[in-house]
Design a protein around this motif. Structure first.
Motif, PDB file in Angstrom:
ATOM      1  N   THR A 136      17.741  -0.897  56.226  1.00  0.00           N
ATOM      2  CA  THR A 136      19.113  -0.420  55.998  1.00  0.00           C
ATOM      3  C   THR A 136      19.711   0.158  57.270  1.00  0.00           C
ATOM      4  N   VAL A 137      18.921   0.960  57.990  1.00  0.00           N
ATOM      5  CA  VAL A 137      19.398   1.561  59.241  1.00  0.00           C
ATOM      6  C   VAL A 137      19.697   0.485  60.274  1.00  0.00           C
ATOM      7  N   LEU A 138      18.789  -0.475  60.414  1.00  0.00           N
ATOM      8  CA  LEU A 138      18.982  -1.523  61.421  1.00  0.00           C
ATOM      9  C   LEU A 138      20.173  -2.416  61.078  1.00  0.00           C
ATOM     10  N   ARG A 139      20.372  -2.685  59.818  1.00  0.00           N
ATOM     11  CA  ARG A 139      21.551  -3.458  59.412  1.00  0.00           C
ATOM     12  C   ARG A 139      22.836  -2.749  59.824  1.00  0.00           C
ATOM     13  N   GLY A 140      22.857  -1.435  59.596  1.00  0.00           N
ATOM     14  CA  GLY A 140      24.043  -0.668  59.960  1.00  0.00           C
ATOM     15  C   GLY A 140      24.279  -0.665  61.450  1.00  0.00           C
ATOM     16  N   LEU A 141      23.200  -0.458  62.215  1.00  0.00           N
ATOM     17  CA  LEU A 141      23.332  -0.412  63.671  1.00  0.00           C
ATOM     18  C   LEU A 141      23.646  -1.782  64.257  1.00  0.00           C
ATOM     19  N   GLY A 142      23.300  -2.843  63.527  1.00  0.00           N
ATOM     20  CA  GLY A 142      23.507  -4.188  64.036  1.00  0.00           C
ATOM     21  C   GLY A 142      24.839  -4.807  63.690  1.00  0.00           C
ATOM     22  N   ARG A 143      25.742  -4.027  63.155  1.00  0.00           N
ATOM     23  CA  ARG A 143      27.046  -4.576  62.792  1.00  0.00           C
ATOM     24  C   ARG A 143      27.919  -4.867  64.010  1.00  0.00           C
ATOM     25  N   SER A 144      27.682  -4.143  65.096  1.00  0.00           N
ATOM     26  CA  SER A 144      28.476  -4.363  66.308  1.00  0.00           C
ATOM     27  C   SER A 144      27.686  -5.231  67.282  1.00  0.00           C
ATOM     28  N   PRO A 145      28.332  -5.759  68.297  1.00  0.00           N
ATOM     29  CA  PRO A 145      27.612  -6.612  69.269  1.00  0.00           C
ATOM     30  C   PRO A 145      26.520  -5.882  70.030  1.00  0.00           C
ATOM     31  N   VAL A 146      26.623  -4.564  70.110  1.00  0.00           N
ATOM     32  CA  VAL A 146      25.609  -3.759  70.782  1.00  0.00           C
ATOM     33  C   VAL A 146      24.913  -2.880  69.744  1.00  0.00           C
ATOM     34  N   MET A 147      23.586  -2.955  69.714  1.00  0.00           N
ATOM     35  CA  MET A 147      22.812  -2.165  68.755  1.00  0.00           C
ATOM     36  C   MET A 147      22.275  -0.919  69.454  1.00  0.00           C
ATOM     37  N   PRO A 148      22.845   0.265  69.183  1.00  0.00           N
ATOM     38  CA  PRO A 148      22.363   1.490  69.824  1.00  0.00           C
ATOM     39  C   PRO A 148      21.179   2.084  69.066  1.00  0.00           C
ATOM     40  N   LEU A 149      20.129   2.414  69.784  1.00  0.00           N
ATOM     41  CA  LEU A 149      18.949   3.011  69.164  1.00  0.00           C
ATOM     42  C   LEU A 149      18.630   4.341  69.833  1.00  0.00           C
ATOM     43  N   PRO A 150      18.205   5.354  69.071  1.00  0.00           N
ATOM     44  CA  PRO A 150      17.789   6.612  69.690  1.00  0.00           C
ATOM     45  C   PRO A 150      16.635   6.374  70.658  1.00  0.00           C
ATOM     46  N   ALA A 151      16.782   6.825  71.871  1.00  0.00           N
ATOM     47  CA  ALA A 151      15.770   6.577  72.898  1.00  0.00           C
ATOM     48  C   ALA A 151      14.471   7.313  72.595  1.00  0.00           C
ATOM     49  N   GLY A 183       0.772   6.887  55.553  1.00  0.00           N
ATOM     50  CA  GLY A 183       1.610   6.265  56.569  1.00  0.00           C
ATOM     51  C   GLY A 183       1.465   4.763  56.577  1.00  0.00           C
ATOM     52  N   GLY A 184       2.449   4.084  57.151  1.00  0.00           N
ATOM     53  CA  GLY A 184       2.373   2.645  57.322  1.00  0.00           C
ATOM     54  C   GLY A 184       1.287   2.263  58.308  1.00  0.00           C
ATOM     55  N   PRO A 185       0.995   0.956  58.426  1.00  0.00           N
ATOM     56  CA  PRO A 185      -0.146   0.513  59.232  1.00  0.00           C
ATOM     57  C   PRO A 185       0.038   0.624  60.731  1.00  0.00           C
ATOM     58  N   GLU A 186       1.314   0.723  61.187  1.00  0.00           N
ATOM     59  CA  GLU A 186       1.563   0.698  62.626  1.00  0.00           C
ATOM     60  C   GLU A 186       2.613   1.732  63.017  1.00  0.00           C
ATOM     61  N   VAL A 187       2.359   2.429  64.126  1.00  0.00           N
ATOM     62  CA  VAL A 187       3.396   3.249  64.749  1.00  0.00           C
ATOM     63  C   VAL A 187       4.108   2.347  65.749  1.00  0.00           C
ATOM     64  N   ARG A 188       5.417   2.189  65.551  1.00  0.00           N
ATOM     65  CA  ARG A 188       6.186   1.214  66.321  1.00  0.00           C
ATOM     66  C   ARG A 188       7.380   1.872  66.998  1.00  0.00           C
ATOM     67  N   THR A 189       7.768   1.346  68.143  1.00  0.00           N
ATOM     68  CA  THR A 189       9.022   1.805  68.734  1.00  0.00           C
ATOM     69  C   THR A 189      10.177   1.256  67.905  1.00  0.00           C
ATOM     70  N   LEU A 190      11.280   1.983  67.881  1.00  0.00           N
ATOM     71  CA  LEU A 190      12.456   1.476  67.173  1.00  0.00           C
ATOM     72  C   LEU A 190      12.933   0.161  67.778  1.00  0.00           C
ATOM     73  N   GLU A 191      12.752   0.032  69.088  1.00  0.00           N
ATOM     74  CA  GLU A 191      13.180  -1.209  69.735  1.00  0.00           C
ATOM     75  C   GLU A 191      12.390  -2.403  69.198  1.00  0.00           C
ATOM     76  N   ARG A 203      20.097 -13.019  64.441  1.00  0.00           N
ATOM     77  CA  ARG A 203      21.235 -12.371  65.091  1.00  0.00           C
ATOM     78  C   ARG A 203      20.944 -12.126  66.567  1.00  0.00           C
ATOM     79  N   ARG A 204      21.996 -12.134  67.338  1.00  0.00           N
ATOM     80  CA  ARG A 204      21.872 -11.808  68.761  1.00  0.00           C
ATOM     81  C   ARG A 204      22.663 -10.537  69.030  1.00  0.00           C
ATOM     82  N   ARG A 205      21.954  -9.524  69.460  1.00  0.00           N
ATOM     83  CA  ARG A 205      22.578  -8.243  69.767  1.00  0.00           C
ATOM     84  C   ARG A 205      21.945  -7.674  71.037  1.00  0.00           C
ATOM     85  N   ALA A 206      22.754  -7.019  71.829  1.00  0.00           N
ATOM     86  CA  ALA A 206      22.218  -6.260  72.959  1.00  0.00           C
ATOM     87  C   ALA A 206      21.671  -4.944  72.421  1.00  0.00           C
ATOM     88  N   VAL A 207      20.410  -4.660  72.706  1.00  0.00           N
ATOM     89  CA  VAL A 207      19.763  -3.432  72.235  1.00  0.00           C
ATOM     90  C   VAL A 207      19.844  -2.391  73.348  1.00  0.00           C
TER      91      VAL A 207
END
Length: 252
Positions: A136-151, A183-191, A203-207
């Motif tokens: 849900t979060v990624l869908r929201g962030l991916g609505r624009s051509p640039v996907m901003p993620l908390p560093a 917890g889930g099986p993997e700790v992953r970066t948001l990227e 989809r093609r988005r600049a992250v």
């Protein structure tokens, strides 16, 4: 026959809990604002809540919303459970609610304390974020051509059906207090999660990784919402995305 009531029983988690609890040896009641015959707004409580809890042995409390009202709802539920003589309340919480100064987390922690002080038998399970929430979060962030993620923030998403299995197991046992985190099986970066989402959806988005400010962001960046030592989940985020894509192709 054991009678179990599931609050939020039509929601993302609750509906799976209900499915797993329904056997010939149990009556399972589904409580939500619109689910008949137990249509109840927990924030208001009242006679409808008392009726829903009459004869109930165990409550699995899945109803929750970040829009507010969880403490009031839990207070009404606890009071009604006392009146009805409920023996056990199982509550789903979030890893890090006692460490991350984020509004919704603070509310979940307050509900934990309310249960601990309620005089009822209780069990609390904390888990990391569901795959569904990350999507849900990624869908929201991916609505624009640039996907901003908390560093510099990571996540550890877990499969909701696995959480439902664990909650059903806890609900059929006795009060256990705070049990081991899940917890889930993997700790992953948001990227990495975002790139998996973009690949599956085509989809093609600049992250772009964006540094944020504030105590909550610092806690998330420090990993206070993670449970790497409790990576007991099996399903990965990619498997979750693939299963959703397959259902979409099948029209499900």
């Amino acid at each position: 026959m054991t009678t179990i009531l599931v609050t939020g029983g039509t929601g993302t988690l609750g509906r799976h809990v209900v499915e797993r609890l329904r056997t010939d040896a149990r009556e399972v009641r589904v409580l939500s604002r619109h689910s008949r015959p137990y249509a109840v707004d927990l924030r208001r409580g009242g006679s409808a809540l008392d009726a829903a809890l009459t004869g109930v042995d165990t409550v699995v409390h899945c109803a929750s919303t970040p829009r507010g009202g969880d403490e009031e709802a839990a207070g009404n539920l606890v009071a009604a459970a006392r009146r009805a003589g409920v023996g056990h309340v199982v509550y789903i919480s979030i890893v890090g609610v006692d460490r991350v100064p984020f509004g919704y987390y603070r509310t979940k922690f307050a509900v934990e304390r309310l249960l601990e002080e309620s005089g009822l038998g209780w069990t609390v399970l904390r888990t990391t974020q569901f795959h569904d929430l990350v999507l849900t979060v990624l869908r929201g962030l991916g609505r624009s051509p640039v996907m901003p993620l908390p560093a510099r923030v990571k996540d550890q998403p877990v499969e909701v059906t696995e959480v439902a299995d664990r909650l059903a197991e806890l609900a059929t046992g006795g009060p256990a207090g705070r049990v081991a985190d899940m917890g889930g099986p993997e700790v992953r970066t948001l990227e990495s999660l975002a790139r998996s989402y973009l690949e599956v959806t085509g989809r093609r988005r600049a992250v772009v990784k964006v540094p944020l400010r504030g105590a909550a962001y610092r806690a998330f960046r420090a990993g206070d919402h993670l449970a790497p030592e409790r990576a007991v989940g099996k399903g990965t985020f990619e498997e979750f995305l693939a299963a959703r894509a397959e259902r979409a192709r099948a029209g499900g």
